[in-house]
Every structure is written in C-alpha cells, then in structure tokens.
Design a protein around this motif. Structure first.
Motif, PDB file in Angstrom:
ATOM      1  N   ALA B  42      12.894   4.274   0.715  1.00  0.00           N
ATOM      2  CA  ALA B  42      11.671   3.842   0.029  1.00  0.00           C
ATOM      3  C   ALA B  42      11.894   2.517  -0.697  1.00  0.00           C
ATOM      4  N   HIS B  43      13.002   2.417  -1.411  1.00  0.00           N
ATOM      5  CA  HIS B  43      13.272   1.179  -2.140  1.00  0.00           C
ATOM      6  C   HIS B  43      13.507   0.005  -1.199  1.00  0.00           C
ATOM      7  N   ALA B  44      14.088   0.317  -0.022  1.00  0.00           N
ATOM      8  CA  ALA B  44      14.400  -0.750   0.929  1.00  0.00           C
ATOM      9  C   ALA B  44      13.156  -1.318   1.591  1.00  0.00           C
ATOM     10  N   THR B  45      11.995  -0.681   1.378  1.00  0.00           N
ATOM     11  CA  THR B  45      10.784  -1.193   2.026  1.00  0.00           C
ATOM     12  C   THR B  45      10.210  -2.418   1.310  1.00  0.00           C
ATOM     13  N   LEU B  46      10.573  -2.592   0.029  1.00  0.00           N
ATOM     14  CA  LEU B  46       9.904  -3.622  -0.770  1.00  0.00           C
ATOM     15  C   LEU B  46      10.069  -5.049  -0.230  1.00  0.00           C
ATOM     16  N   PRO B  47      11.299  -5.475   0.143  1.00  0.00           N
ATOM     17  CA  PRO B  47      11.400  -6.845   0.676  1.00  0.00           C
ATOM     18  C   PRO B  47      10.539  -7.037   1.914  1.00  0.00           C
ATOM     19  N   GLY B  48      10.430  -5.989   2.748  1.00  0.00           N
ATOM     20  CA  GLY B  48       9.616  -6.096   3.962  1.00  0.00           C
ATOM     21  C   GLY B  48       8.153  -6.337   3.624  1.00  0.00           C
ATOM     22  N   VAL B  49       7.670  -5.630   2.608  1.00  0.00           N
ATOM     23  CA  VAL B  49       6.283  -5.810   2.175  1.00  0.00           C
ATOM     24  C   VAL B  49       6.048  -7.261   1.754  1.00  0.00           C
ATOM     25  N   CYS B  50       6.952  -7.781   0.906  1.00  0.00           N
ATOM     26  CA  CYS B  50       6.779  -9.138   0.384  1.00  0.00           C
ATOM     27  C   CYS B  50       6.870 -10.179   1.491  1.00  0.00           C
ATOM     28  N   LEU B  51       7.868  -9.994   2.381  1.00  0.00           N
ATOM     29  CA  LEU B  51       8.033 -10.969   3.459  1.00  0.00           C
ATOM     30  C   LEU B  51       6.818 -10.946   4.386  1.00  0.00           C
ATOM     31  N   ALA B  52       6.304  -9.739   4.666  1.00  0.00           N
ATOM     32  CA  ALA B  52       5.126  -9.652   5.528  1.00  0.00           C
ATOM     33  C   ALA B  52       3.953 -10.395   4.888  1.00  0.00           C
ATOM     34  N   TYR B  53       3.844 -10.281   3.554  1.00  0.00           N
ATOM     35  CA  TYR B  53       2.759 -10.970   2.850  1.00  0.00           C
ATOM     36  C   TYR B  53       2.948 -12.480   2.911  1.00  0.00           C
ATOM     37  N   LEU B  54       4.186 -12.914   2.652  1.00  0.00           N
ATOM     38  CA  LEU B  54       4.460 -14.359   2.666  1.00  0.00           C
ATOM     39  C   LEU B  54       4.227 -14.931   4.057  1.00  0.00           C
ATOM     40  N   TRP B  55       4.630 -14.181   5.072  1.00  0.00           N
ATOM     41  CA  TRP B  55       4.528 -14.629   6.461  1.00  0.00           C
ATOM     42  C   TRP B  55       3.073 -14.782   6.865  1.00  0.00           C
ATOM     43  N   THR B  56       2.263 -13.744   6.634  1.00  0.00           N
ATOM     44  CA  THR B  56       0.886 -13.772   7.116  1.00  0.00           C
ATOM     45  C   THR B  56      -0.087 -14.344   6.094  1.00  0.00           C
ATOM     46  N   GLY B  57       0.301 -14.302   4.812  1.00  0.00           N
ATOM     47  CA  GLY B  57      -0.552 -14.852   3.778  1.00  0.00           C
ATOM     48  C   GLY B  57      -1.789 -14.045   3.481  1.00  0.00           C
ATOM     49  N   GLU B  58      -1.836 -12.793   3.964  1.00  0.00           N
ATOM     50  CA  GLU B  58      -3.017 -11.999   3.647  1.00  0.00           C
ATOM     51  C   GLU B  58      -2.596 -10.586   3.259  1.00  0.00           C
ATOM     52  N   ARG B  59      -3.425  -9.972   2.453  1.00  0.00           N
ATOM     53  CA  ARG B  59      -3.115  -8.616   2.038  1.00  0.00           C
ATOM     54  C   ARG B  59      -3.825  -7.627   2.956  1.00  0.00           C
ATOM     55  N   SER B  60      -3.216  -7.429   4.140  1.00  0.00           N
ATOM     56  CA  SER B  60      -3.762  -6.415   5.039  1.00  0.00           C
ATOM     57  C   SER B  60      -2.771  -5.270   5.055  1.00  0.00           C
ATOM     58  N   LEU B  61      -3.229  -4.094   4.671  1.00  0.00           N
ATOM     59  CA  LEU B  61      -2.316  -2.972   4.495  1.00  0.00           C
ATOM     60  C   LEU B  61      -1.485  -2.672   5.739  1.00  0.00           C
ATOM     61  N   PRO B  62      -2.096  -2.595   6.933  1.00  0.00           N
ATOM     62  CA  PRO B  62      -1.275  -2.310   8.122  1.00  0.00           C
ATOM     63  C   PRO B  62      -0.142  -3.318   8.294  1.00  0.00           C
ATOM     64  N   VAL B  63      -0.419  -4.602   8.044  1.00  0.00           N
ATOM     65  CA  VAL B  63       0.624  -5.619   8.188  1.00  0.00           C
ATOM     66  C   VAL B  63       1.736  -5.381   7.170  1.00  0.00           C
ATOM     67  N   LEU B  64       1.344  -5.157   5.917  1.00  0.00           N
ATOM     68  CA  LEU B  64       2.345  -4.929   4.882  1.00  0.00           C
ATOM     69  C   LEU B  64       3.192  -3.707   5.212  1.00  0.00           C
ATOM     70  N   LEU B  65       2.543  -2.650   5.720  1.00  0.00           N
ATOM     71  CA  LEU B  65       3.293  -1.423   6.007  1.00  0.00           C
ATOM     72  C   LEU B  65       4.225  -1.590   7.200  1.00  0.00           C
ATOM     73  N   CYS B  66       3.828  -2.438   8.162  1.00  0.00           N
ATOM     74  CA  CYS B  66       4.747  -2.729   9.267  1.00  0.00           C
ATOM     75  C   CYS B  66       5.996  -3.403   8.726  1.00  0.00           C
ATOM     76  N   GLY B  67       5.795  -4.371   7.823  1.00  0.00           N
ATOM     77  CA  GLY B  67       6.939  -5.023   7.190  1.00  0.00           C
ATOM     78  C   GLY B  67       7.792  -4.002   6.460  1.00  0.00           C
ATOM     79  N   ALA B  68       7.133  -3.072   5.748  1.00  0.00           N
ATOM     80  CA  ALA B  68       7.856  -2.040   5.003  1.00  0.00           C
ATOM     81  C   ALA B  68       8.696  -1.187   5.938  1.00  0.00           C
ATOM     82  N   LEU B  69       8.114  -0.780   7.068  1.00  0.00           N
ATOM     83  CA  LEU B  69       8.829   0.074   8.017  1.00  0.00           C
ATOM     84  C   LEU B  69      10.076  -0.633   8.539  1.00  0.00           C
ATOM     85  N   LEU B  70       9.893  -1.912   8.912  1.00  0.00           N
ATOM     86  CA  LEU B  70      11.033  -2.651   9.466  1.00  0.00           C
ATOM     87  C   LEU B  70      12.167  -2.771   8.457  1.00  0.00           C
TER      88      LEU B  70
END
Ligand SMILES: Nc1ncnc2c1ncn2[C@@H]1O[C@H](COP(=O)(O)OP(=O)(O)O)[C@@H](O)[C@H]1O
Ligand SMILES: [Mg+2]
Lengths: 267, 411
Positions: B42-70
């Motif tokens: 769970a804790h390891a998901t946080l960088p993925g969330v942030c990077l997904a946001y920085l990469w796409t520049g939008e707050r779309s939950l599915p995108v953020l969660l994909c980053g979290a999963l990875l």
C-alpha cells in the motif's frame, strides 16, 4: 525388461553454489520398501524433493518408471512431506487435508464430492483415525498429524510413495499403524521410499537401503549394505550414533557384516 | 432513508463490494503470512500515483490507480528479490521498501503541491487518507466491478488457493502450478490494495485488508468460512464507515472504516469462543483447578494409606506446593472431600475417585514407558482423558504388566 520404479543417474543438486547432493546413482525396482539413512543435513530430504521434481537439478537426471518427471505426476507419485513443513494452525479439518490427496485427480475448478469424501474417509480408516475426520488440525497430537499426512498420501492412490521421516516423533501406536500401512502397500506391489532415522529398525522395515551423506555411500539390499563399515562411513565416525549403529548391526547379523559398497554400480 | 441521496448510495455499494474483496484477499494474505507485505504494498503505491499525475497532468482516477498498481508491484518484486540476492532478510526488505517508497511518494506529492496550483491536485491528498465523498460516480462503479472480479476469481479457485497456501510442495507433486497460483494471489492482493486507495488511502489500506481477516480468524476454523466471515465483516464495516463519514462531513471515510472494524476486532479478541482472551483465561483457570483437585485427592489418599483419615487444614492450604482455597472449595462442591472440624478428609466418592485417578496414572506411566518418544500433548492428562485414550485391550495388557511387576518386587 521392466523399467525400475525410480532411476537416478549422476544426480547433483546445489542450493546456490553449495552442492548438497553430489553424483548420486541408484535405481529402485518396483514393489520394494526402501529406507534412506544418513545424518542430519546429509541431503536426504533434498534427494526426495529432486525425485519429486520440487528442486532444480544441477546435473544428471531422474526417471520414474522409465520416463522423466511429468507435470501430471499425481497418479504415479505420492508424497508425505516432513511434518514440520506445514502450519498446523491452518484453518482446515482432518478431512479437508486428506481430501487434498484427491485434488490432482479432480483437476481445475471441480470440487470434492461425496465419492471423494467417502474415499478420504476410507483412507482415514486405513490409519485408524476415522473418528478424527471433522477434527481441527490444530487439535491433533504429533502422531495424529503424521497419520493425517499418510492418509492424504493414501488418498492420492499412487504407484510410488515417498515419505520424509514419517516415524519422527510419533508414539508407539502410530509407529505400529504406519508399519502396518507400509506392509499393506508392499502387498499391493507399491514402491515405497522412506527417510528413516532410527537405525535399530532399519533391518526390520526395509528390503533395501540407501546410505547418504552428500554422496551415496552405499545402496542395495539391506542385508548386504547395512553394515558397520558403511554406517561408519556414512556418519563420519560420530561415536554416539556409531555405537547405536554397531549395536543395530550386531543385533541383525550377529557378525561384523560384509563390506560391500555400491553393489548397484556395476549393473 | 433520510439523507441517503443517490450518489451516497452508489458510493455505499462500491465500498461494500470493496470491503468484501478486502476481506477475501486479506484472509489469503493472512494465511500466507503476508499481512505486513500488504502494508508495504500500500505504501509503495504512492510514488506511482504521483508520477502518473505528473506524467499525464490530469487527475483521472483510473490513470492514478494504474500508476499505483505498477509501483506497488515493483515494491513487491523488490521485497521478494532482495533476500534472494543479498543478505537482507524479508522483514528488513519489507521495512526498507515501505519506507523508501513512501518517502519518495511524500516528496513527490510535496513537489506537486508546490508547483501545481489548480484545484485538481486536491485529489492526490485524498489518496493519502481516503475520501469516499470525493469519488466520482464512474470511479465508484469501476471499483465495485473490479472488486467483484477479484471475489469471483478467488471463489472459482478456492480449492487451488487452499492447497497452494497450505502445502505448496504437495500441491506441486499433484501437478498444480503453485508458483503461478501464488503470483496470481499476490496480484489479486495488489489489485485490492489499489482499489482501496481512494476510499481509505495509502496509510490505512492494509488495516482494511488485515483487520477483518484477523477478526474472523478468531471466530472460525475453516478455510471457506473464514473467507466468508471476513468478507461479511469487511463489507459491513466498509459500508458502515462510508455511511458515518457521509453523515458527518468532517470525518474522512478511511479512518472511520478502520475505527469501526477495529471495534469489531477488539470485541472478537475478547469474546471469541476458544481463541478469545476471556475463553482462554477461563480454560486455563479450569485446567489449574482440575490439576490441583487431582493433587488434593492424591495427597489425601496417601495420608489415608498411612492411617491418617483426616489431614489438618494447615498441611494443605497456604503452604508452598500445596492446594489453593478455590480448588479445595471445588472438591467440596463436587462431593469428593469434606471438612472435619479443622481437618479435611475424603468422602466415599472422593476415595473412589482418588483410587481411579491413581490407577489411571499408573497405567499411563506404564504405557508411556515403552513409547519411543512422548508427545508433549499427552503428558498432562486427567483420569478421564487417559481412560478415553487407552484402548481396552491395552489396559488389560498394562494391568498384567503392572501386577507381574509388583509380584516380582515382593518376591
Ligand atoms: N532451501 C534451501 N536453501 C538452502 N540450503 C538448503 C535448503 N534446504 C536444505 N538446505 C541445505 O542442504 C543441506 C541438506 O538438507 P536436507 O536435504 O534437508 O538434509 P536432511 O534431510 O538429510 O537432513 C543442509 O545443509 C541444508 O542446510
Ligand atoms: Mg530432512
């Protein structure tokens, strides 16, 4: 000619770089009761796992009834792991554990039904613990745990059984029940390989022994191979064990026994 | 129901489905001893969330969660890989991944907060502590559906998961791909963790997986029933927490869900039959009582055989190695001993009982003598248990042995 039940050729097994079995060579004819004997850490469990295909082999090969180990081996190979290898506080009943012996036959997604339950109950009967079927496994004594494992192996209904220290830490009644079971399996022509630590009973229980300590010290019919010299070699001259061994051999042979190493080597 | 608008209802259905999935995969994790790994994941998901946001520049939950999963999966891979190639052990690897990933995640989210000033970045905060109220309709539906998929996979593979959890070596001999099954189980765990992020947030996700499973384990002893009960607890506490947090705006859903399930856990810990704290204390108390009563009878029987029918109080009570007041009371209540003025003596029933106990003990010692090794569970037994265990023919055999021995000793 009929191929042997188990054939092991030039087998070496290493965990990381360190070999724990080295250049092992033997074959087991069908229908025999075989004891594997050797000190702690000699590689006995590893040998069993290599035969079952549970550890990667560094070199050499293993054949079961003339064929390499296949993915679907449940009808051929039955396994009784060391008792300590599982969590006995796991939330299952005795019958649940024995039913696992039928999973291989059932295949994907199919659940055990009435036929499997009755069969598992018969297997429990075979070890004299049918009254424990609905007992939680955390409530079993050591001997009862061992019987449950053996009942599960029976449920597999295999041609060849491999058992890792089934006699370790069991009470006298359980030992009797296991011996009776082994005799029954032999009478049905099954091949059974047992890791055994009690040198006193080797002569009584087994037709054939493998003496192991990293290498195969000796393999062959018990009377020829289970000698003081071979045991001395196997146990590296550790005195307490050795006295026990000497006593066991003296009781069995009434003489020093003949030194005969690797009787299988020439064949 | 007043105040339960359509949107809340959708969120409610989503979190209940999620709670059920968390109960199910949490049970599997508990049995595979992976509860701590779930927290690291769970804790390891946080960088993925942030990077997904920085990469796409939008707050779309599915995108953020994909980053979290990875990034969660990357964390798990590192946890299993480190102990194999270095001397670092699994517990240290888990601690390491948890700290390092979470630290990076916090730094990244700080960076985002400083550089991005539009309103959409508020979504990142909610992933830290969870905020069901902020979930969009479509997100909730997606989370609910994905949760159902997780539950479905576990339902159909329950037999296969059982064998790969309980005894992987045996399972492999039976031809099951235990490694693949184990990886699948790990993947389902990761998916559940990620699905739980929007509702309960990074910090508390593991609690949502672990607490229902641990609570259920206290009550039940069967694999399937454990998962069902954990699912019920997970679903109920998820739903209740959501409702409470919807009702009281100031309460974030994550902590409320965890508080609700923690209360249930504490009740389970105290009250569960057999495994609960109270049941254990009662059992241990009755065992002590039983043992002391047996000793009291044995002492009185021995005194009687020396011609002392009545033993003074002071010889039994209040001294070291002797009997406590409440054991004496219990023996009196069972009609085995009576008070004779200042002394204590056996009643007729107590005499019989003491003889029976002595006999059973003698048989038991004779029986254990020729046992190759003694099971620890078989040492401290009372006469009833001994009589139940020893088969009748064995008793006859032992009695012959004992009587021949006493004759031999006399002659
Ligand atoms: N999974 C493993 N990884 C590394 N070393 C192992 C592993 N299993 C066993 N060993 C080592 O291999 C040797 C042989 O072990 P084992 O086959 O269990 O011996 P035995 O059953 O004869 O007591 C021992 O030195 C043991 O420490
Ligand atoms: Mg071993």
């Amino acid at each position: 000619m009929k191929s042997p039940a188990i054939e092991v050729h030039d087998l070496t097994v290493a965990y990381r770089a360190k070999p724990v079995l080295w250049d092992i060579d033997f074959s087991i004819p069908e229908g025999e009761m075989v004891g594997i004997v050797g000190p702690n850490g000699a590689g006995k469990s590893t040998l069993m796992k290599a035969i079952l295909g549970l550890v990667p082999i560094s070199s050499g090969w293993v054949q079961i009834r003339g064929e390499p180990i296949s993915k679907d081996r449940s009808s051929t190979l039955g396994y009784v792991p060391q008792r300590e290898s599982v969590d006995w506080d796991f939330p299952v009943t005795v019958l649940d554990v024995v039913l696992m012996g039928t999973y291989g036959r059932l295949g994907w997604f199919r659940r055990p039904r009435k036929a499997e339950r009755e069969w598992a109950q018969d297997c429990l009967e075979g070890l004299g613990i049918s009254d424990l079927a609905s007992r939680q496994i955390s409530e079993l004594s050591g001997g009862q745990q061992q019987r449950v494992f053996l009942a599960r192996a029976l449920a597999q209904d295999s041609e060849i059984y491999l058992m890792d220290e089934p006699f370790a830490g069991v009470d006298a009644a359980t030992e009797e029940a296991i011996v009776a079971l082994l005799k029954k399996l032999r009478a049905r022509g099954r091949t059974v390989m047992v890791i055994h630590h009690d040198l006193q009973t080797v002569e009584n229980y087994f037709d054939r022994v493998l003496l192991i300590n990293l290498r195969l010290v000796a393999a062959g019919p018990t009377r020829e191979v289970f000698t003081r010299e071979n045991l001395l070699f196997t146990y590296g001259g550790r005195l307490t064990v050795l006295d026990e061994a000497a006593e066991a051999v003296r009781l069995a042979h009434g003489n020093a026994g003949n030194l005969k190493r690797h009787p299988d080597a020439g064949s | 129901m007043p105040g339960l608008d359509y949107n809340t209802l959708v969120v409610l259905v989503g979190t209940v489905a999620l709670g059920i999935a968390a109960g199910v995969t949490g049970s599997l994790a508990l049995l595979r001893r992976r509860s701590l790994l779930a927290d690291a994941l769970a804790h390891a998901t946080l960088p993925g969330v942030c990077l997904a946001y920085l990469w796409t520049g939008e707050r779309s939950l599915p995108v953020l969660l994909c980053g979290a999963l990875l990034s969660g999966l990357l964390g798990v891979v590192i946890v299993s890989w480190l102990p194999r190639v270095t001397r670092i052990r699994t517990d240290a690897a888990i601690g390491l991944v948890l700290g390092v990933f979470f630290g990076i995640g916090i730094a990244l989210s700080g960076h985002i907060q400083r550089t991005v000033t539009d309103a959409s970045q508020a979504g990142l905060d909610s992933l830290l502590l969870g905020r069901t109220a902020g979930m969009l309709f479509n997100d909730t539906v997606a989370i609910g559906v994905a949760s159902l998929a997780v539950i479905g996979v576990v339902f159909f593979l329950r037999k296969e998961f059982l064998i790969s959890c309980f005894d992987p070596g045996f399972g492999e001999v039976e031809g099951w791909p235990v490694l693949a099954l184990d990886l699948l189980q790990l993947f389902l765990l990761a998916v559940t963790v990620v699905l739980a992020l929007p509702a309960v947030g990074v910090v508390l996700t593991a609690a949502m997986l672990v607490i229902p499973a641990v609570s259920a384990r206290l009550w039940v002893d069967r694999f399937g029933i454990l998962m069902i009960l954990a699912a019920i607890i997970g679903g109920a506490t998820g739903g209740l927490g959501t409702l409470l947090s919807a009702r009281f705006e100031s309460l974030p859903a994550g902590p409320v869900i965890v508080l609700v399930s923690s209360s249930l856990f504490i009740i389970s810990l105290l009250c569960a039959p057999r495994r609960g704290v109270i049941a254990r204390a009662l059992r241990s108390r009755s065992r002590t009582l039983n043992r002391e009563t047996r000793r009291l009878l044995a002492l009185l029987l021995e005194a009687k055989s020396r011609g002392k029918n009545t033993v003074p109080h002071s010889h039994l009570l209040g001294r070291e190695r002797s009997v406590r007041r409440r054991s004496l009371d219990s023996a009196i209540a069972r009609g085995w001993v009576q008070l004779d003025g200042d002394g204590i003596s056996l009643t007729e029933g107590g005499h019989q009982r003491a003889l029976r106990g002595r006999r059973a003990l003698q048989l038991w010692h004779a029986y254990l003598e020729d046992a190759a090794s003694i099971d620890r569970d078989l040492v401290d037994l009372d006469e009833e248990q001994i009589e139940k265990i020893l088969p009748a023919e064995k008793v006859l055999e032992l009695e012959r042995l004992l009587s021949s021995r006493t004759e031999g000793g006399d002659g």
